[in-house]
Every structure is written in C-alpha cells, then in structure tokens.
Motif scaffolding. Structure first.
Motif, short mmCIF file in Angstrom:
data_model
loop_
_atom_site.label_atom_id
_atom_site.label_comp_id
_atom_site.label_asym_id
_atom_site.label_seq_id
_atom_site.Cartn_x
_atom_site.Cartn_y
_atom_site.Cartn_z
N GLU A 1 -61.02 51.91 -10.70
CA GLU A 1 -60.24 52.49 -11.80
C GLU A 1 -58.86 52.96 -11.34
O GLU A 1 -57.91 52.95 -12.12
N TRP A 2 -58.73 53.38 -10.07
CA TRP A 2 -57.41 53.80 -9.57
C TRP A 2 -56.42 52.65 -9.68
O TRP A 2 -55.31 52.82 -10.19
N ARG A 3 -56.82 51.48 -9.20
CA ARG A 3 -55.94 50.30 -9.28
C ARG A 3 -55.67 49.92 -10.73
O ARG A 3 -54.56 49.56 -11.09
N GLN A 4 -56.71 50.00 -11.55
CA GLN A 4 -56.58 49.62 -12.95
C GLN A 4 -55.63 50.55 -13.70
O GLN A 4 -54.93 50.12 -14.62
N LEU A 5 -55.58 51.81 -13.32
CA LEU A 5 -54.62 52.74 -13.91
C LEU A 5 -53.20 52.33 -13.56
O LEU A 5 -52.31 52.33 -14.41
N ILE A 6 -53.00 51.97 -12.30
CA ILE A 6 -51.67 51.59 -11.84
C ILE A 6 -51.22 50.27 -12.47
O ILE A 6 -50.08 50.13 -12.88
N THR A 7 -52.13 49.31 -12.55
CA THR A 7 -51.76 48.00 -13.08
C THR A 7 -51.69 47.98 -14.60
O THR A 7 -51.18 47.04 -15.18
#
Length: 81
Positions: A16-22
């Motif tokens: 989810e961390w990456r998905q927030l950024i992307t």
C-alpha cells in the motif's frame, strides 16, 4: 487494532505504501501534512528529482515520526497489520 509490534504505522514492506505514491490508492486524507507530502513525492518522482525507493523511505520516516497524527489515515488505508 491488533498490533503485535505496538506501532500505529504498518510495516514499510506493505504494498500500500507504493500504491499511495503511485496513485493506485486514492484516499481522502484526514492529515493535511501527509496529503501534501504524498503530493510532493509524486511531483518529485514525475520530474525526476527523486525515485520510488528514497521517496518511500522519506514517507515512512515521516509517518513513524508522527504516528499519532497519521494513525487514522493508516487505519483506513491499510485496515490492519
């Protein structure tokens, strides 16, 4: 919240961390500073001033430092950890 390591922020390796950024995860933030930081990270990556991994580190460090302030957003985004 069932939290074995007693932190209000989920582990850094959660996708989810990456998905927030992307931008894969769209979230209406309660914490304005967190919202601004993610917006700035996206702009920095877009412009080539940063890459995903260092940006992810800085976002995670911010959340760890201000756990109480971002706890509500984390609970909504990550559900449990």
């Amino acid at each position: 919240m069932d939290n074995t390591n007693s932190t209000l922020v989920p582990p850094r390796d959660r996708p989810e961390w990456r998905q927030l950024i992307t931008g894969e995860i769209q979230h209406e933030f309660r914490n304005y500073v967190l919202q601004l930081r993610i917006y700035q990270i996206r702009k920095d990556i877009e412009s080539g001033r940063s890459t995903l991994e260092p940006s992810l580190d800085s976002l995670y460090e911010l959340c760890m430092k201000y756990q109480l302030a971002v706890a509500a957003d984390c609970k909504e985004i990550f559900k449990s950890w």
